[in-house]
Write a protein that holds these residues in place. Structure first.
Motif, short mmCIF file in Angstrom:
data_model
loop_
_atom_site.label_atom_id
_atom_site.label_comp_id
_atom_site.label_asym_id
_atom_site.label_seq_id
_atom_site.Cartn_x
_atom_site.Cartn_y
_atom_site.Cartn_z
N ASN A 167 33.71 27.37 39.20
CA ASN A 167 34.32 27.14 37.89
C ASN A 167 34.52 28.47 37.17
O ASN A 167 33.64 29.31 37.14
N ALA A 168 35.70 28.63 36.57
CA ALA A 168 36.05 29.82 35.78
C ALA A 168 35.67 31.12 36.48
O ALA A 168 34.84 31.89 35.99
N PRO A 169 36.25 31.39 37.65
CA PRO A 169 35.84 32.59 38.39
C PRO A 169 36.51 33.87 37.92
O PRO A 169 36.14 34.95 38.33
N GLY A 170 37.55 33.76 37.11
CA GLY A 170 38.38 34.92 36.79
C GLY A 170 37.82 35.81 35.71
O GLY A 170 36.74 35.61 35.17
N ALA A 171 38.63 36.83 35.38
CA ALA A 171 38.27 37.79 34.34
C ALA A 171 39.40 37.86 33.34
O ALA A 171 40.56 37.66 33.67
N THR A 172 39.05 38.16 32.10
CA THR A 172 40.06 38.27 31.06
C THR A 172 40.92 39.51 31.29
O THR A 172 40.40 40.61 31.39
N HIS A 185 35.01 45.10 38.17
CA HIS A 185 34.77 43.69 37.85
C HIS A 185 34.49 42.82 39.08
O HIS A 185 34.16 41.66 38.93
N ILE A 186 34.60 43.35 40.29
CA ILE A 186 34.32 42.54 41.48
C ILE A 186 32.88 42.03 41.40
O ILE A 186 31.94 42.81 41.29
N HIS A 187 32.70 40.70 41.45
CA HIS A 187 31.35 40.18 41.27
C HIS A 187 31.03 38.95 42.10
O HIS A 187 29.88 38.51 42.14
N CYS A 188 32.03 38.33 42.76
CA CYS A 188 31.72 37.08 43.46
C CYS A 188 32.74 36.85 44.58
O CYS A 188 33.68 37.60 44.77
N SER A 189 32.55 35.73 45.28
CA SER A 189 33.40 35.42 46.42
C SER A 189 34.85 35.18 46.01
O SER A 189 35.78 35.50 46.75
N PHE A 202 32.68 44.83 49.14
CA PHE A 202 31.98 44.21 48.01
C PHE A 202 30.86 45.09 47.46
O PHE A 202 30.70 45.23 46.26
N SER A 203 30.08 45.71 48.37
CA SER A 203 28.94 46.51 47.91
C SER A 203 29.37 47.73 47.11
O SER A 203 28.71 48.14 46.17
N GLU A 234 41.18 45.28 36.51
CA GLU A 234 41.66 46.62 36.19
C GLU A 234 40.86 47.66 36.95
O GLU A 234 39.62 47.69 36.88
N PRO A 235 41.53 48.55 37.70
CA PRO A 235 40.79 49.59 38.45
C PRO A 235 40.35 50.73 37.54
O PRO A 235 40.95 50.96 36.48
N TYR A 236 39.31 51.40 37.96
CA TYR A 236 38.87 52.61 37.27
C TYR A 236 39.38 53.80 38.08
O TYR A 236 39.03 53.98 39.24
#
Length: 794
Positions: free
Chosen positions: A51-56, A93-97, A120-121, A149-151
């Motif tokens: 549920n709600a996997p995205g980012a603003t 922001h990568i945090h989940c599958s 991922f790591s 957004e990339p850094y």
């Protein structure tokens, strides 16, 4: 006021401020737009992951205008050609599958993106795209528009040694401050001071202790809550779940005690617990960084490059000694180790090592050529632009394009055990808590927390990584370089060893070569040497070294046919060097290793090779035959059969006249029969067999050739120690199992005291980092011990 959660990112939004689209609530137009993008491109199943996997999405107007500057873009790119560019971007922001899923499906969102792979790591995404269809700036805007957004910082593109996280240091400092002050303020309660303390200041000091515990509970321990929350959301319980649960239960229980005047609670234990856990994590990170440092800077590929000196001499030098301005000689099928400028007239570069695309790219004099490409064709010269980047070569070697299917599905010992560990501990903790509730409520909470803390599987989780990390480091020092730690566990299961002959059990440095045929002129010998100059086959290199020095002459129409020979034009001469079939001669079978010569369509004769086998070969095979089935595969004829039968143990299978595809089929047949196969070859004609085998090892002498599909690279000087490395892999697995046993013993003893109510949470917190230190020390000492004792027995 009523609130809802955004369908995309999960943020809370007031009902009167929500944006309704497709009967779903969104917090902003950005999230709504991302949903529309996914839906329009058939990627709405993104929301099935959770549920709600995205980012603003972030507003980035004008932020990346600097990407219109081609000079800056070139510095950011890993690879650049006419229709292919590769860039690696850091995505915080990568945090989940679901993050991995959407980022690896960018090709469905944007035309021009060929592929994307997530690490991922490291929170990196490696994107291959067509610059004629999409620019880097557009790509960055796309990532930002979907919440990733990339850094980007040019300063970060130099490889630097990672140190201890500043955040961890800050948290440890806060935890220590809180723990020390809470303990100090708790002394009156410890010593049961009455009168002045009891009458006036007990309540004040208890609430002061409560206030001092908040930074420790809310900030210093926040990493455990975040990790546990993400773990629960993904449906997989990690080791932080019981820790977070124990902290929360202890905090609630202690707060209740203070509010209702039952006592001062367990805030001293709580703050001490956080401090000692973070101290253990600091120790883990320091040890891990040390092993990473050893791996990054000591495990250089044992390959050499041919450097052309100012006096036009060709000398072999280690790959890591190459520096800007050097001139290198690159032969057919050699890997280009550094970025540089092509000096020769033209060539074709196979960049499949980098991009996965096997079509060679034509290059002309003055063009830039990139590290990781494989030169195909006649010998070339290049000028070095940058010194070798070990991290980049390692990245290429570990490219997912070359990951074996059996490796992807391989389950490590840690995976197998830890899968059941956390659920079992939670079940035991809850059952014990319920049991103690009927006896003593205070003890029930204490026991519940102590179980969750003392049973922390940190030591269990660290057993394999630190054992294998140390083994990788030790093997690297002995010139055996493995792609990753999983290979060690796979080596321990090997029961069949398959060896290539030429260049593997024979050495390229020693040869007894004679010539039979029409006497060659000095000019013809020079022509042969110049053609051989472009080949990396072991026989070519040995014959090249055997022939006398001559002037360098350009070769045209150079071609090397795998397993058969080489051909090309030099001036007025058309030359073929290889098998009798390759030079179009129907000759009777020979029982010797021969290289036949044809010049301008006329057969001249043959060079006869009396193979020199590697030192210690007989004793090595005798030792290996006690524990392994031995096989020899050779593309040569049977001329060496009798010599090998005398040299090698009885029962060794000898197969000759094997083409590369036949070697692969041979390995596959052994695996179908249930064998775990290690293939040892020179990385040239054996690439398919190396890829097919359970473990593929490439022997490296003084040539810049190795197979991307190999699992390890063994320096030729260490060939006689092969049994040592196999035995050490088995001992490494044994060490892991012993450390698992030690860790489980610690848990059993600790749990027995905790369940009986005889272990306080603070004592459990102190024991936890001590167990980690014990395990890491044990595996380090044991693996070092085995490294020394095995060596003596070989």
């Amino acid at each position: 006021m009523d609130t809802k959660n955004c369908f995309h990112c999960g943020l809370t939004v007031k009902v009167n401020e929500e944006i309704i689209f497709d009967e779903k609530s969104f917090c902003c137009n950005g999230c709504k737009t991302v949903y529309e993008i996914f839906n329009a491109n058939g990627l709405s199943c993104y929301y099935d992951f959770e549920n709600a996997p995205g980012a603003t999405p972030q507003d980035i107007k004008g932020k990346y205008d600097f990407l219109d500057n081609e000079t800056i873009v070139t510095k950011l790119l890993d690879f650049e050609e006419d229709t292919t560019q590769i860039v690696t971007l850091y995505i915080p922001h990568i945090h989940c599958s679901s993050c991995i899923w959407i980022l690896e499906n960018l090709n469905q969102l944007q035309e021009g993106v060929s592929s994307s792979q997530v690490n991922f790591s490291k929170k990196n995404v490696r994107i291959v795209y067509n610059p004629e269809q999409i620019t880097l700036k557009t790509l960055v805007h796309l990532l930002s528009s979907i919440g990733y957004e990339p850094y980007i910082s040019l300063e970060n593109y130099e490889v630097k040694k990672k140190g201890i996280s500043r955040e961890l240091t800050y948290k440890l400092g806060v935890a220590f401050f809180c723990f020390g002050n809470v303990m100090l303020l708790s002394f009156p309660e410890y010593f049961d001071v009455d009168e002045f303390w009891l009458d006036k200041y007990k309540g004040f000091f208890r609430w002061l202790i409560f206030a001092l515990s908040l930074p420790s509970f809310l900030y210093a321990a926040s990493g455990y809550y975040v990790s546990a929350y993400k773990s629960i959301r993904s449906g997989m319980l990690n080791i932080d779940v019981p820790i977070a649960l124990g902290l929360i239960v202890m905090f609630i229980r202690s707060t209740v005690d203070i509010v209702f005047g039952f006592g001062q609670g367990f805030f001293d234990t709580l703050t001490g617990l956080v401090f000692f856990m973070l101290l253990g994590r600091l120790f883990q990170q320091k040890t891990y960084n040390f092993l990473s440092f050893e791996r990054d800077f000591k495990s250089y590929f044992p390959i050499a490059v041919t450097k052309i000196t100012p006096s036009k001499q060709e000398v072999s030098c280690p790959v890591y000694d190459v520096k800007a301005g050097d001139r290198l000689l690159i032969r057919n099928q050699e890997l280009i180790p550094v970025d540089g400028i092509l000096i020769s007239a033209e060539t074709a570069i196979d960049y499949s090592f980098v991009t996965g695309e096997a079509i060679p790219i034509s290059k002309k004099s003055g063009d830039k050529i990139y590290a990781g490409g494989r030169q195909t064709g006649k010998v070339i010269e290049m000028e070095v632009l940058t010194s070798v980047s070990q991290s980049y070569l390692t990245q290429l070697w570990s490219n997912d394009v070359f990951t074996k299917k059996d490796t992807e599905n391989y389950k490590t010992l840690t995976d197998t055990i830890s899968k059941y560990f956390t659920p079992a501990i939670l079940t035991l903790a809850i059952a014990t808590f319920v049991y103690w509730l009927f006896i003593d409520v205070n003890t029930a909470f204490t026991v519940f927390t102590a179980i969750l803390i003392v049973a922390c599987p940190c030591a269990l989780a660290l057993s394999a990584p630190f054992t294998l990390g140390n083994v990788l480091r030790i093997m690297g020092k002995r010139k055996f370089y493995l792609k990753n730690a999983t290979v060690i566990e796979q080596m321990a299961k090997i029961d069949t060893l398959v060896f290539d002959k030429t260049g593997t059990i024979t050495t390229n440095k020693k040869s007894d070569i004679t010539y039979e045929g029409v006497v060659l002129t000095e000019e013809e010998i020079g022509v042969l040497k110049n053609l051989l100059r472009g080949s990396n086959h072991p026989l070519s290199r040995r014959l090249y070294e055997f022939l006398p020095a001559c002037n360098v002459v350009n070769t045209t129409d150079f071609k090397e046919v795998t397993g058969q020979g080489i051909m090309g034009k030099i001036g007025e001469y058309t030359v073929k060097i290889g098998s009798a079939y390759f030079v179009e001669q129907d000759l009777p079978p020979s029982f010797q290793t021969n290289v036949h010569i044809a010049i301008n369509g006329q057969y001249k004769g043959k060079y006869i090779f009396n193979n020199q086998y590697r030192n210690g070969l007989a004793s090595l095979f005798k030792t290996l035959s006690k524990n392994y089935k031995l096989k020899i595969l050779s593309g040569d004829n049977e001329g060496e059969r009798e010599a090998l039968q005398e040299l090698l143990p009885k029962g060794t299978t000898l197969s000759f006249n094997q083409k590369p595809e036949q070697k692969l089929a041979f390995i596959e047949q052994l695996q179908k029969q249930g064998s775990n196969v290690m293939m040892i070859g020179d990385g040239l004609n054996d690439a398919g067999a190396l890829a097919q085998s359970n473990v593929g090892i490439a022997i490296s002498e003084n040539v810049n050739v190795f197979s991307p599909a190999c699992d390890g690279i063994l320096d030729a000087s260490q060939f006689s120690n092969l049994n040592y490395f196999l035995s050490y892999a088995k001992k490494a697995t044994k060490t892991i199992k012993m450390s698992f046993g030690l860790s489980l013993l610690y848990n059993v003893i600790g749990l027995s005291f905790a369940v009986a109510g005889k272990l306080s949470p603070l004592a459990a917190a102190i024991l936890m980092p001590l167990s980690t230190i014990t395990i890491v020390s044990f595996v380090t000492i044991t693996s070092n011990y085995y490294a020394k004792t095995i060596k003596k027995s070989v």
